[in-house]
Design an enzyme around this catalytic site. Structure first.
Site, PDB file in Angstrom:
ATOM      1  N   LYS A 164       3.157 -13.366  10.006  1.00  0.00           N
ATOM      2  CA  LYS A 164       4.006 -12.096  10.651  1.00  0.00           C
ATOM      3  C   LYS A 164       3.143 -11.054  10.129  1.00  0.00           C
ATOM      4  O   LYS A 164       2.150 -11.168   9.259  1.00  0.00           O
ATOM      5  CB  LYS A 164       5.247 -12.009  10.246  1.00  0.00           C
ATOM      6  CG  LYS A 164       5.399 -11.609   8.690  1.00  0.00           C
ATOM      7  CD  LYS A 164       6.992 -11.474   8.487  1.00  0.00           C
ATOM      8  CE  LYS A 164       7.073 -11.432   6.948  1.00  0.00           C
ATOM      9  NZ  LYS A 164       8.660 -11.067   6.424  1.00  0.00           N
ATOM     10  N   TYR A 209      -7.132  17.920  -2.562  1.00  0.00           N
ATOM     11  CA  TYR A 209      -6.093  18.861  -2.142  1.00  0.00           C
ATOM     12  C   TYR A 209      -5.129  19.092  -3.272  1.00  0.00           C
ATOM     13  O   TYR A 209      -4.674  18.219  -4.011  1.00  0.00           O
ATOM     14  CB  TYR A 209      -5.318  18.342  -0.960  1.00  0.00           C
ATOM     15  CG  TYR A 209      -5.842  18.153   0.550  1.00  0.00           C
ATOM     16  CD1 TYR A 209      -6.564  19.174   0.848  1.00  0.00           C
ATOM     17  CD2 TYR A 209      -6.057  16.804   1.055  1.00  0.00           C
ATOM     18  CE1 TYR A 209      -7.286  19.199   2.216  1.00  0.00           C
ATOM     19  CE2 TYR A 209      -6.661  16.833   2.122  1.00  0.00           C
ATOM     20  CZ  TYR A 209      -7.296  17.969   2.747  1.00  0.00           C
ATOM     21  OH  TYR A 209      -7.810  17.905   3.953  1.00  0.00           O
TER      22      TYR A 209
END
Length: 392
Positions: A44, A279
């Site tokens: 999956k 940042y």
């Protein structure tokens, strides 16, 4: 500031190398834990980020006879395009109303149902397809997620048996899923196993004759032989990642990590002490140093929660993410070393070269290693090695 020139033929920005030989070895190691059970390779979420099609093929080469997916769309794509042998069974379990039931029946998928609405839609899909639906009845033995509650189990079993007698359904499996198998000794494990046995007994006493009974996920395969029943469903362990810290590392479990995530340094430059990095300036250089720019970010699946903590191997040394991980890039403090742009930065791999592992990144980000490998995005190309198994 000085900057080393970019070489003319630079390596690719980033890559996730997938070692299919390691995956096959993991499948064989896990099969040896449960020699009496069939093996379902769970692929999956695009094979936990490793590539569903090549991983499914490699698992089958190593002895898997079932493939597991979450969604029917994943299962249908594998049946249509993976080139798997016709006798390999494919199961999917995460359905919503209005799903592609007819297509699933026509593609000879095994489908899971957890309640009457799903059983009825599977039956209607069988009518439209003109053939019986292969159905696994899922029991909620305590996970509290998908699955039929014990109080509702008699009604689901009875209606499934009626549909089977009408030729619209074949009850091919009875199954469940553990909540805490990655925590050895957790009281819920024994409680779920006991409840599963009770719900199996009820179904079988009333006439259900399943081909397979299954509950063992990766940690149960590794630690609970009494839970192996007829089929095991390894997921994360097949990819060489430990299901949880309490079970030990991949190496402790005899498994080899399949994915290596690396990038090419995009820039190396000198900066003075006290220089803010990325940042928010959550990192400032403690002194004159060199910075390396790694062109991977949270848009590629590198967890922003590992800002300031994520480990990277550059030039044979562990470095740590300096400051915030941005959307497309992050910085490492190289401590005055001057690797050339284009040199490899390894975020995680098997650890053979001293590089971090997915478990190291999980610890740095405060998450689980499942998420680390699964979240690596489509911008990072998968490069599969060992696709053809060598014969002596």
């Amino acid at each position: 500031m000085s900057e080393t020139a970019q070489p003319a033929a630079a390596p690719s920005r980033a890559r996730a190398e997938i070692d299919l030989a390691a995956l096959r070895a993991n499948v064989r190691a896990l099969r040896a834990k449960a020699p009496g059970a069939a093996f379902m390779a769970v692929v999956k979420a695009d094979g936990y980020g490793h590539g569903a099609v090549p991983c499914a093929r490699a698992a089958v080469e190593a002895g898997a006879t079932w493939i597991g997916t979450a969604t029917p769309e994943e299962a249908l794509a594998l049946r249509a395009g993976a080139g798997l042998p016709a006798d390999v069974r494919i199961m999917c379990w995460l359905w919503t109303p209005g799903g592609p039931w007819r297509e699933a029946v026509e593609a000879d998928l095994d489908v899971s149902v957890s309640g009457l609405w799903a059983l009825r839609e599977a039956v209607e899909g069988a009518r439209l397809a003109g053939r019986a639906a292969r159905v696994h009845l899922k029991a909620d033995t305590g996970l509290g997620r998908n699955g039929c509650q014990p109080a509702d189990w008699p009604e689901l079993v009875a209606e499934a048996l009626r549909a089977e007698r009408a030729g619209l359904v074949r009850i091919t499996g009875l199954w469940s899923h553990f909540a805490c198998a990655d925590e050895p000794g957790h009281p819920s494990v024994a409680a779920q196993l006991a409840r599963f046995r009770e719900m199996l007994a009820y179904a079988e006493e009333h006439g259900v004759r399943p081909e397979v009974r299954h509950i063992a996920n990766s940690p149960a395969v590794l630690t609970l032989p009494e839970a192996h029943f007829d089929l095991i469903r390894p997921g994360i362990a097949m990819y060489g990642v430990s299901p949880g810290p309490a079970l030990g590392s991949a190496a402790d479990l005899g498994l080899r990590p399949v994915m290596t995530l690396s990038a090419s340094l995009a820039l190396v430059k000198h900066v003075p002490g006290g220089h803010g990095v990325s940042y928010g300036h959550h990192y400032t250089t403690p002194g004159e140093t060199t910075l390396g720019l790694v062109p991977l970010g949270y848009a590629d699946g590198v967890p922003r929660h590992a800002s300031g903590t994520g480990p990277v191997l550059v030039g044979g040394k562990w470095r740590t993410v300096a400051g915030r991980i941005a959307m497309d890039q992050f910085v490492v403090d190289l401590g005055g070393d001057e690797p050339a742009p284009g040199e490899e930065a390894v975020l995680f791999g098997p650890g053979d070269r001293g590089e971090p592992t997915a478990e190291d990144w999980a610890q740095a980000a405060g998450t689980i290693a499942y998420e680390i490998v699964t979240r690596i995005g489509a911008r990072v190309p998968r490069v599969h090695t060992g696709e053809t198994e060598r014969t002596p």
